[in-house]
Design a protein around this motif. Structure first.
Motif, PDB file in Angstrom:
ATOM      1  N   ALA A  31      25.952  -1.355  27.900  1.00  0.00           N
ATOM      2  CA  ALA A  31      25.286  -1.327  26.597  1.00  0.00           C
ATOM      3  C   ALA A  31      25.378   0.056  25.974  1.00  0.00           C
ATOM      4  CB  ALA A  31      23.823  -1.745  26.739  1.00  0.00           C
ATOM      5  N   MET A  32      25.139   1.091  26.779  1.00  0.00           N
ATOM      6  CA  MET A  32      25.202   2.457  26.270  1.00  0.00           C
ATOM      7  C   MET A  32      26.597   2.790  25.737  1.00  0.00           C
ATOM      8  SD  MET A  32      25.311   6.136  28.084  1.00  0.00           S
ATOM      9  CE  MET A  32      26.740   5.508  28.859  1.00  0.00           C
ATOM     10  N   MET A  33      27.616   2.324  26.416  1.00  0.00           N
ATOM     11  CA  MET A  33      28.996   2.633  26.020  1.00  0.00           C
ATOM     12  C   MET A  33      29.348   2.064  24.643  1.00  0.00           C
ATOM     13  SD  MET A  33      30.199   4.602  28.300  1.00  0.00           S
ATOM     14  CE  MET A  33      31.957   4.592  27.991  1.00  0.00           C
ATOM     15  N   GLN A  34      28.581   1.096  24.170  1.00  0.00           N
ATOM     16  CA  GLN A  34      28.833   0.497  22.859  1.00  0.00           C
ATOM     17  C   GLN A  34      28.065   1.194  21.731  1.00  0.00           C
ATOM     18  OE1 GLN A  34      31.198  -1.899  22.653  1.00  0.00           O
ATOM     19  NE2 GLN A  34      31.388  -1.419  24.832  1.00  0.00           N
ATOM     20  N   MET A  35      27.220   2.144  22.099  1.00  0.00           N
ATOM     21  CA  MET A  35      26.326   2.770  21.116  1.00  0.00           C
ATOM     22  C   MET A  35      26.858   4.092  20.605  1.00  0.00           C
ATOM     23  SD  MET A  35      22.647   2.100  22.887  1.00  0.00           S
ATOM     24  CE  MET A  35      22.137   0.437  23.296  1.00  0.00           C
ATOM     25  N   VAL A  36      26.389   4.457  19.430  1.00  0.00           N
ATOM     26  CA  VAL A  36      26.567   5.808  18.911  1.00  0.00           C
ATOM     27  C   VAL A  36      25.271   6.542  19.257  1.00  0.00           C
ATOM     28  CG1 VAL A  36      26.945   7.216  16.848  1.00  0.00           C
ATOM     29  CG2 VAL A  36      28.190   5.066  17.140  1.00  0.00           C
ATOM     30  N   LYS A  37      24.213   6.322  18.471  1.00  0.00           N
ATOM     31  CA  LYS A  37      22.883   6.819  18.839  1.00  0.00           C
ATOM     32  C   LYS A  37      22.286   5.822  19.817  1.00  0.00           C
ATOM     33  CE  LYS A  37      19.381   6.336  16.006  1.00  0.00           C
ATOM     34  NZ  LYS A  37      18.416   6.509  14.891  1.00  0.00           N
ATOM     35  N   ILE A  38      21.608   6.309  20.835  1.00  0.00           N
ATOM     36  CA  ILE A  38      21.019   5.431  21.839  1.00  0.00           C
ATOM     37  C   ILE A  38      19.845   4.661  21.226  1.00  0.00           C
ATOM     38  CG2 ILE A  38      19.881   5.301  24.089  1.00  0.00           C
ATOM     39  CD1 ILE A  38      22.878   6.156  24.170  1.00  0.00           C
ATOM     40  N   ASP A  39      19.887   3.356  21.402  1.00  0.00           N
ATOM     41  CA  ASP A  39      18.826   2.453  20.964  1.00  0.00           C
ATOM     42  C   ASP A  39      18.090   2.008  22.224  1.00  0.00           C
ATOM     43  OD1 ASP A  39      17.311   0.183  20.323  1.00  0.00           O
ATOM     44  OD2 ASP A  39      18.756  -0.506  18.823  1.00  0.00           O
ATOM     45  N   LEU A  40      16.928   2.576  22.444  1.00  0.00           N
ATOM     46  CA  LEU A  40      16.205   2.344  23.686  1.00  0.00           C
ATOM     47  C   LEU A  40      15.780   0.882  23.834  1.00  0.00           C
ATOM     48  CD1 LEU A  40      15.249   3.599  26.268  1.00  0.00           C
ATOM     49  CD2 LEU A  40      13.206   4.404  25.080  1.00  0.00           C
ATOM     50  N   ALA A  41      15.414   0.221  22.752  1.00  0.00           N
ATOM     51  CA  ALA A  41      15.026  -1.192  22.840  1.00  0.00           C
ATOM     52  C   ALA A  41      16.221  -2.033  23.318  1.00  0.00           C
ATOM     53  CB  ALA A  41      14.520  -1.685  21.499  1.00  0.00           C
ATOM     54  N   GLU A  42      17.399  -1.736  22.817  1.00  0.00           N
ATOM     55  CA  GLU A  42      18.595  -2.469  23.233  1.00  0.00           C
ATOM     56  C   GLU A  42      18.940  -2.163  24.698  1.00  0.00           C
ATOM     57  OE1 GLU A  42      21.428  -5.219  23.133  1.00  0.00           O
ATOM     58  OE2 GLU A  42      19.993  -4.851  21.512  1.00  0.00           O
ATOM     59  N   ILE A  43      18.723  -0.941  25.109  1.00  0.00           N
ATOM     60  CA  ILE A  43      18.938  -0.564  26.515  1.00  0.00           C
ATOM     61  C   ILE A  43      17.992  -1.359  27.414  1.00  0.00           C
ATOM     62  CG2 ILE A  43      18.618   1.342  28.164  1.00  0.00           C
ATOM     63  CD1 ILE A  43      21.237   1.558  26.572  1.00  0.00           C
ATOM     64  N   GLU A  44      16.732  -1.456  27.016  1.00  0.00           N
ATOM     65  CA  GLU A  44      15.760  -2.225  27.801  1.00  0.00           C
ATOM     66  C   GLU A  44      16.145  -3.702  27.862  1.00  0.00           C
ATOM     67  OE1 GLU A  44      13.470  -1.137  29.736  1.00  0.00           O
ATOM     68  OE2 GLU A  44      12.820   0.799  28.968  1.00  0.00           O
ATOM     69  N   ARG A  45      16.652  -4.258  26.739  1.00  0.00           N
ATOM     70  CA  ARG A  45      17.106  -5.653  26.748  1.00  0.00           C
ATOM     71  C   ARG A  45      18.259  -5.845  27.718  1.00  0.00           C
ATOM     72  NH1 ARG A  45      15.266  -5.450  21.498  1.00  0.00           N
ATOM     73  NH2 ARG A  45      17.156  -4.690  20.529  1.00  0.00           N
ATOM     74  N   ALA A  46      19.193  -4.914  27.728  1.00  0.00           N
ATOM     75  CA  ALA A  46      20.329  -4.995  28.649  1.00  0.00           C
ATOM     76  C   ALA A  46      19.855  -4.927  30.094  1.00  0.00           C
ATOM     77  CB  ALA A  46      21.332  -3.883  28.371  1.00  0.00           C
ATOM     78  N   ALA A  47      18.866  -4.086  30.361  1.00  0.00           N
ATOM     79  CA  ALA A  47      18.344  -3.959  31.720  1.00  0.00           C
ATOM     80  C   ALA A  47      17.678  -5.249  32.179  1.00  0.00           C
ATOM     81  CB  ALA A  47      17.344  -2.796  31.794  1.00  0.00           C
ATOM     82  N   ALA A  48      16.989  -5.916  31.249  1.00  0.00           N
ATOM     83  CA  ALA A  48      16.267  -7.149  31.583  1.00  0.00           C
ATOM     84  C   ALA A  48      17.264  -8.293  31.794  1.00  0.00           C
ATOM     85  CB  ALA A  48      15.268  -7.499  30.494  1.00  0.00           C
TER      86      ALA A  48
END
Length: 153
Positions: free
Chosen positions: A136-153
């Motif tokens: 998920a992080m590799m697809q981001m420019v600025k880190i979106d923490l909510a999206e990171i949490e969704r990927a983790a879940a």
């Protein structure tokens, strides 16, 4: 120890910007050229400054030494609000976005604006979870923490 950052002529301007962005920061000392260099007399030669408890020196060393991403300053952020604050302030005035939480400010200095939660999740003992977070992080420019949490879940 302190980090020395080489600028063409913008050392004081850059130090003042950085001090305005980070809490518990201040310009500590400005060393100016003396009369032995008539062209530059009175202009800043070096600036010692502190960013959130860490000392830096900005040197007006002249042209020909641009910053590269080989050296960056990593900023650990407690939450998305901090990520957004540092991201917008460091990009202001001509910075450029990169990938995976990296940006270069208007002077070309690279910064990594990273939520500490991202680092925790990338070190998760479950390799599948850590892998989803990294993907998920590799697809981001600025880190979106909510999206990171969704990927983790």
């Amino acid at each position: 120890m302190s980090t020395c950052l080489w600028f063409d002529t913008e050392a004081l301007e850059a130090a003042e910007l950085y001090v305005s962005v980070f809490p518990r920061s201040e310009v500590l000392e400005v060393v100016r050229w003396d009369e032995n260099n008539l062209e530059l007399t009175g202009q800043p030669l070096s600036v010692t400054f502190r960013l959130d408890g860490r000392d830096f020196v900005a040197l007006n060393g002249g042209p020909g030494r641009p910053f590269t991403e080989a050296v960056s300053i990593m900023v650990g952020c407690a939450d998305q609000a901090e990520v957004d604050h540092y991201w917008s302030r460091l990009l202001a005035g001509g910075g450029r976005e990169s990938r995976c939480g990296w940006l270069a400010d208007r002077y070309g200095l690279s910064w990594q604006i990273v939520p500490t939660r991202l680092l925790e999740l990338m070190n998760d003992p479950d390799p599948a979870r850590a892998g989803r977070v990294a993907a998920a992080m590799m697809q981001m420019v600025k880190i979106d923490l909510a999206e990171i949490e969704r990927a983790a879940a």
